[in-house]
Design an enzyme around this catalytic site. Structure first.
Site, short mmCIF file in Angstrom:
data_model
loop_
_atom_site.label_atom_id
_atom_site.label_comp_id
_atom_site.label_asym_id
_atom_site.label_seq_id
_atom_site.Cartn_x
_atom_site.Cartn_y
_atom_site.Cartn_z
N ASP A 204 39.20 43.60 43.44
CA ASP A 204 38.42 42.63 44.22
C ASP A 204 37.53 43.32 45.24
O ASP A 204 36.71 42.67 45.89
CB ASP A 204 39.37 41.65 44.92
CG ASP A 204 38.67 40.35 45.31
OD1 ASP A 204 37.79 39.90 44.56
OD2 ASP A 204 39.01 39.77 46.37
N SER A 228 35.12 34.59 46.66
CA SER A 228 35.44 34.63 45.24
C SER A 228 35.86 33.23 44.77
O SER A 228 36.62 32.55 45.45
CB SER A 228 36.58 35.62 44.97
OG SER A 228 36.24 36.91 45.41
N GLN A 278 34.09 38.33 37.46
CA GLN A 278 34.29 37.46 38.60
C GLN A 278 33.02 36.67 38.89
O GLN A 278 31.92 37.18 38.75
CB GLN A 278 34.68 38.27 39.84
CG GLN A 278 35.02 37.43 41.06
CD GLN A 278 35.40 38.29 42.26
OE1 GLN A 278 34.55 38.77 42.98
NE2 GLN A 278 36.71 38.50 42.44
#
Length: 289
Positions: A204, A228, A278
């Site tokens: 991440d 996110s 993502q």
């Protein structure tokens, strides 16, 4: 292991509350909300603890539902969806204050022989001689937000060395591609599942912000609302998180207040060990400026 890495391993290990129910402590990294990589890594840990060790996680698909609070623990509820002859499926719900903040499904598989191919590893400089993100940030530490400035004075459990660093405080538009080397800052036990939790945690870092590069925008700009929305992760082989890994990222699209980014993770031998994708919120908020 170093102390900070030992603390991260403990953070990802989780406390068993009841069957299929776990609790994890949180860490404050100076962001506006709980770091998404923490709930990714802890969710993988919770799911893995309900599957026999021979079955290793090969994929995870999750949604961030609400901002998490870095001052509070997170409870993880695991649903044992299926245990087949080769695959096991788990659903995980991460909960704070009685409400879900993250949900995901994870799939596990027994080792199996089959066809193999992969894309080539990009030709980029190795990590030797590159400055870490902390070293780069400390060069202009007085310009960073106060909460982040404090974090730069401490050692981090994951060392990140950008291959093509940009100035996060004065960004210039550039191609939506990013390369960085990362590894756990210390030697880890020979526990394959633990190495995957840590890689999941690290995926991440920097991924969504790749979609900001063509627009001359940065995570540290006060006018940017960045969060996110989802995260997908595939493991292609065993990986060691305490050895250098190359994270090659690109963003093929952004629009409608969202950015999409994907990543490929290679070990030093050039083997593709994981793939990531993502989508996230990248809103320019003039009212926040």
């Amino acid at each position: 292991m170093t102390q900070v890495l030992d603390e991260l391993v403990a953070l990802l290990s989780l406390e068993t509350i009841e069957e299929n129910l776990f609790r994890g402590v949180s860490q404050d990294l100076g962001f506006r909300q709980l770091f998404g990589g923490q709930v990714i890594g802890q969710s993988l840990s919770a799911a893995s603890q309900t599957v026999e060790a021979e079955r290793q996680v090969h994929s995870m698909h999750g949604y961030f539902l609400r901002p998490g609070d870095a001052t509070l623990p997170v409870v993880y509820q695991v649903d044992r969806v299926r245990d087949g002859g080769s695959f096991s499926t788990r659903r995980v719900l991460a909960i704070q204050k009685g409400r879900p903040i993250f949900s995901c499904s994870a799939s596990f598989q027994l080792p199996e022989e089959g066809f193999e191919h992969q894309i080539a590893m990009p030709e980029v400089p190795g990590p030797e001689g590159l400055l870490s993100e902390q070293e780069l940030s400390r060069q202009n530490i007085y310009l960073l937000p106060e909460g982040v400035r404090e974090r730069m004075d401490f050692d981090m459990p994951i060392e990140i060395r950008p291959v093509n660093p940009t100035d996060a405080l004065k960004p210039e538009p550039c191609e939506p591609c990013k390369y960085l080397w990362f590894r756990a800052d210390g030697t880890l036990p020979d526990n394959p599942a633990l190495h995957k939790y840590l890689v999941g945690y690290a995926t991440d870092f920097g991924l969504l912000t790749t979609s900001l590069l063509p627009h001359g925008a940065s995570f540290w700009q006060r006018s940017m609302q960045i969060a996110s929305l989802d995260h997908s992760l595939w493991f292609h082989r065993d990986v060691r998180a305490d050895e250098w890994l190359l994270y090659a990222m690109d963003s093929p699209w952004a629009g409608n207040g969202r950015g999409f980014a994907r990543g490929s993770i290679f070990n030093r031998a050039g083997q593709l060990v994981a793939s990531v994708a993502q989508e996230g919120l990248i809103r320019h908020r003039a009212d926040w400026a």
